[in-house]
Scaffold this motif. Structure first.
Motif, PDB file in Angstrom:
ATOM      1  N   ALA A 240       0.144  16.800  -3.526  1.00  0.00           N
ATOM      2  CA  ALA A 240      -0.333  15.487  -3.088  1.00  0.00           C
ATOM      3  C   ALA A 240      -1.840  15.361  -3.258  1.00  0.00           C
ATOM      4  N   ALA A 241      -2.576  16.442  -2.972  1.00  0.00           N
ATOM      5  CA  ALA A 241      -4.029  16.403  -3.152  1.00  0.00           C
ATOM      6  C   ALA A 241      -4.396  16.213  -4.616  1.00  0.00           C
ATOM      7  N   ARG A 242      -3.711  16.923  -5.495  1.00  0.00           N
ATOM      8  CA  ARG A 242      -3.989  16.768  -6.926  1.00  0.00           C
ATOM      9  C   ARG A 242      -3.584  15.382  -7.409  1.00  0.00           C
ATOM     10  N   HIS A 243      -2.474  14.863  -6.879  1.00  0.00           N
ATOM     11  CA  HIS A 243      -2.052  13.504  -7.229  1.00  0.00           C
ATOM     12  C   HIS A 243      -3.133  12.498  -6.827  1.00  0.00           C
ATOM     13  N   ALA A 244      -3.689  12.664  -5.639  1.00  0.00           N
ATOM     14  CA  ALA A 244      -4.730  11.742  -5.176  1.00  0.00           C
ATOM     15  C   ALA A 244      -5.971  11.827  -6.064  1.00  0.00           C
ATOM     16  N   GLN A 245      -6.288  13.029  -6.552  1.00  0.00           N
ATOM     17  CA  GLN A 245      -7.425  13.162  -7.467  1.00  0.00           C
ATOM     18  C   GLN A 245      -7.146  12.498  -8.809  1.00  0.00           C
ATOM     19  N   ARG A 246      -5.961  12.698  -9.342  1.00  0.00           N
ATOM     20  CA  ARG A 246      -5.650  12.159 -10.660  1.00  0.00           C
ATOM     21  C   ARG A 246      -5.453  10.649 -10.643  1.00  0.00           C
ATOM     22  N   TYR A 247      -4.921  10.129  -9.551  1.00  0.00           N
ATOM     23  CA  TYR A 247      -4.589   8.699  -9.493  1.00  0.00           C
ATOM     24  C   TYR A 247      -5.451   7.999  -8.436  1.00  0.00           C
ATOM     25  N   ARG A 248      -6.726   8.254  -8.528  1.00  0.00           N
ATOM     26  CA  ARG A 248      -7.679   7.655  -7.578  1.00  0.00           C
ATOM     27  C   ARG A 248      -7.558   6.130  -7.607  1.00  0.00           C
ATOM     28  N   GLY A 249      -7.627   5.566  -6.445  1.00  0.00           N
ATOM     29  CA  GLY A 249      -7.586   4.116  -6.364  1.00  0.00           C
ATOM     30  C   GLY A 249      -6.198   3.535  -6.206  1.00  0.00           C
ATOM     31  N   THR A 250      -5.148   4.360  -6.346  1.00  0.00           N
ATOM     32  CA  THR A 250      -3.782   3.841  -6.218  1.00  0.00           C
ATOM     33  C   THR A 250      -3.186   4.116  -4.841  1.00  0.00           C
ATOM     34  N   LEU A 251      -3.852   4.930  -4.019  1.00  0.00           N
ATOM     35  CA  LEU A 251      -3.353   5.287  -2.698  1.00  0.00           C
ATOM     36  C   LEU A 251      -4.119   4.547  -1.614  1.00  0.00           C
ATOM     37  N   ALA A 252      -3.405   4.253  -0.523  1.00  0.00           N
ATOM     38  CA  ALA A 252      -4.050   3.681   0.659  1.00  0.00           C
ATOM     39  C   ALA A 252      -4.408   4.763   1.668  1.00  0.00           C
ATOM     40  N   ALA A 253      -3.691   5.899   1.632  1.00  0.00           N
ATOM     41  CA  ALA A 253      -3.954   6.983   2.575  1.00  0.00           C
ATOM     42  C   ALA A 253      -3.223   8.234   2.106  1.00  0.00           C
ATOM     43  N   LEU A 254      -3.725   9.383   2.584  1.00  0.00           N
ATOM     44  CA  LEU A 254      -3.143  10.683   2.266  1.00  0.00           C
ATOM     45  C   LEU A 254      -2.964  11.457   3.565  1.00  0.00           C
ATOM     46  N   VAL A 255      -1.788  12.078   3.723  1.00  0.00           N
ATOM     47  CA  VAL A 255      -1.490  12.908   4.896  1.00  0.00           C
ATOM     48  C   VAL A 255      -1.114  14.298   4.396  1.00  0.00           C
ATOM     49  N   LEU A 256      -1.767  15.328   4.953  1.00  0.00           N
ATOM     50  CA  LEU A 256      -1.506  16.710   4.563  1.00  0.00           C
ATOM     51  C   LEU A 256      -1.043  17.493   5.787  1.00  0.00           C
TER      52      LEU A 256
ATOM     53  N   PRO B  18       0.829  -1.202   0.000  1.00  0.00           N
ATOM     54  CA  PRO B  18       0.000   0.000   0.000  1.00  0.00           C
ATOM     55  C   PRO B  18       0.868   1.257   0.000  1.00  0.00           C
ATOM     56  N   LEU B  19       0.365   2.299  -0.658  1.00  0.00           N
ATOM     57  CA  LEU B  19       1.095   3.553  -0.797  1.00  0.00           C
ATOM     58  C   LEU B  19       0.416   4.651   0.014  1.00  0.00           C
ATOM     59  N   VAL B  20       1.232   5.340   0.835  1.00  0.00           N
ATOM     60  CA  VAL B  20       0.797   6.513   1.585  1.00  0.00           C
ATOM     61  C   VAL B  20       1.550   7.716   1.031  1.00  0.00           C
ATOM     62  N   VAL B  21       0.847   8.796   0.725  1.00  0.00           N
ATOM     63  CA  VAL B  21       1.477  10.025   0.251  1.00  0.00           C
ATOM     64  C   VAL B  21       1.325  11.089   1.332  1.00  0.00           C
ATOM     65  N   LEU B  22       2.453  11.718   1.689  1.00  0.00           N
ATOM     66  CA  LEU B  22       2.470  12.772   2.698  1.00  0.00           C
ATOM     67  C   LEU B  22       2.972  14.050   2.042  1.00  0.00           C
ATOM     68  N   GLY B  23       2.123  15.080   2.009  1.00  0.00           N
ATOM     69  CA  GLY B  23       2.487  16.337   1.374  1.00  0.00           C
ATOM     70  C   GLY B  23       2.465  17.479   2.363  1.00  0.00           C
ATOM     71  N   HIS B  24       3.536  18.302   2.346  1.00  0.00           N
ATOM     72  CA  HIS B  24       3.613  19.456   3.237  1.00  0.00           C
ATOM     73  C   HIS B  24       3.528  20.746   2.441  1.00  0.00           C
ATOM     74  N   SER B  25       2.681  21.679   2.892  1.00  0.00           N
ATOM     75  CA  SER B  25       2.592  23.024   2.329  1.00  0.00           C
ATOM     76  C   SER B  25       2.265  22.958   0.831  1.00  0.00           C
ATOM     77  N   MET B  26       3.122  23.494  -0.040  1.00  0.00           N
ATOM     78  CA  MET B  26       2.914  23.323  -1.481  1.00  0.00           C
ATOM     79  C   MET B  26       2.816  21.847  -1.833  1.00  0.00           C
ATOM     80  N   GLY B  27       3.570  21.020  -1.122  1.00  0.00           N
ATOM     81  CA  GLY B  27       3.492  19.579  -1.340  1.00  0.00           C
ATOM     82  C   GLY B  27       2.125  19.017  -1.015  1.00  0.00           C
ATOM     83  N   GLY B  28       1.376  19.690  -0.125  1.00  0.00           N
ATOM     84  CA  GLY B  28       0.011  19.273   0.141  1.00  0.00           C
ATOM     85  C   GLY B  28      -0.892  19.505  -1.053  1.00  0.00           C
ATOM     86  N   LEU B  29      -0.685  20.609  -1.743  1.00  0.00           N
ATOM     87  CA  LEU B  29      -1.437  20.869  -2.977  1.00  0.00           C
ATOM     88  C   LEU B  29      -1.115  19.823  -4.031  1.00  0.00           C
TER      89      LEU B  29
END
Length: 273
Positions: A113-129, A100-111
């Motif tokens: 990471a959020a867009r990545h989660a939208q574009r690649y729906r179904g490939t992430l197990a969790a998102l941390v902002l 499973p893949l967890v993506v953690l994005g900080h600040s600009m990285g949160g933006l």
């Protein structure tokens, strides 16, 4: 924690420098997505916590940042950065198939990471902002509106004191040669405005586990503006932890052990054993 390994990948705008903090028998993959003007090398302690919790950790320097190619802090299209992040995710999956893949994005990285989660729906197990640039972030619009007759925007570099109540964090940031200490660039500000709107209209993440961490004294990315974006992205079902008195970088704050505990506790709840 094992020493970080270094990789060079082909990015959308040239060579992409990537750090990997390996784990001999990982239970998950963690992808760290850094913020504006900084680089993945500032996330060694977060990587230590994650590898200690069973993760194989990967982190790119974005185009124009750190040791990656490109004009410094110039981002003309965040969609390219999102594509680069997915290239790193693909490399991590190839090294450890099926995890499973967890993506953690900080600040600009949160933006990002959020867009990545939208574009690649179904490939992430969790998102941390963490202190995410999402929702109603007014800084780009204000700087663009204050541009002079030539189109140049005001020079307002990041204040090291805004990052953490720990003065050592600000001192290390100010002395770091891989950190950008100059002004923001107009194309990057315009790209921020467009991508904030894109994420806002991109829909929620359909129940993807989402953890939001923020300091209530964050003056770089004020908490109320982020809240609107996180609530829309998470569909109202996210987990949040707000740290009283904390500034922008909760993982570098005087309360960082609490932030690490929130992170690992969240992973324990949402990832399979």
């Amino acid at each position: 924690m094992a020493d970080a390994r270094e990789h060079d990948l082909d990015g959308t705008r040239g060579t992409l420098f990537v750090r990997e903090w390996p784990h001999p028998r990982p239970r998950c993959l963690a992808l760290l997505v850094h913020g504006y003007g900084e680089h993945s090398g500032r996330y060694g302690e977060v990587a230590r916590v994650l590898t200690g919790h069973g993760a194989s950790v990967w982190a790119p320097d974005h185009a124009g940042h750190g040791r990656s190619a490109g004009e410094r802090v110039l981002i003309e299209d965040f969609e390219d950065v999102v594509t680069d992040v997915e290239s790193v995710a693909a490399r991590a999956r190839a090294a450890h198939p099926g995890l499973p893949l967890v993506v953690l994005g900080h600040s600009m990285g949160g933006l990002i990471a959020a867009r990545h989660a939208q574009r690649y729906r179904g490939t992430l197990a969790a998102l941390v902002l963490s202190g995410p640039v999402i929702g109603a972030w007014r800084t780009p619009g204000r700087l663009l509106a204050a541009a002079d007759a030539t189109g140049a925007v005001p020079a307002v570099p990041v204040s090291p004191a805004a990052l953490s109540r720990d003065p050592a964090v600000g001192a290390a940031y100010a002395a770091d040669p891989l950190v950008w200490h100059g002004p923001m660039k107009r194309p990057t500000l315009e790209a921020f405005v467009r991508t904030l709107e894109t994420v806002d209209k991109g829909g929620d993440l359909g129940g993807l586990p989402l953890l939001w961490l923020h300091g209530d004294d964050d003056r770089l990315v004020p908490l109320p503006g982020s809240r609107t974006g996180v609530e829309r992205l998470g569909g109202g079902a996210h987990t949040e932890r707000i740290f009283p008195g904390a500034r922008h970088e909760v993982f570098h704050e005087t309360c960082k052990e609490e932030a690490f505990a929130e992170l690992t506790g969240f992973l324990d709840r949402v990832l399979p054993r």
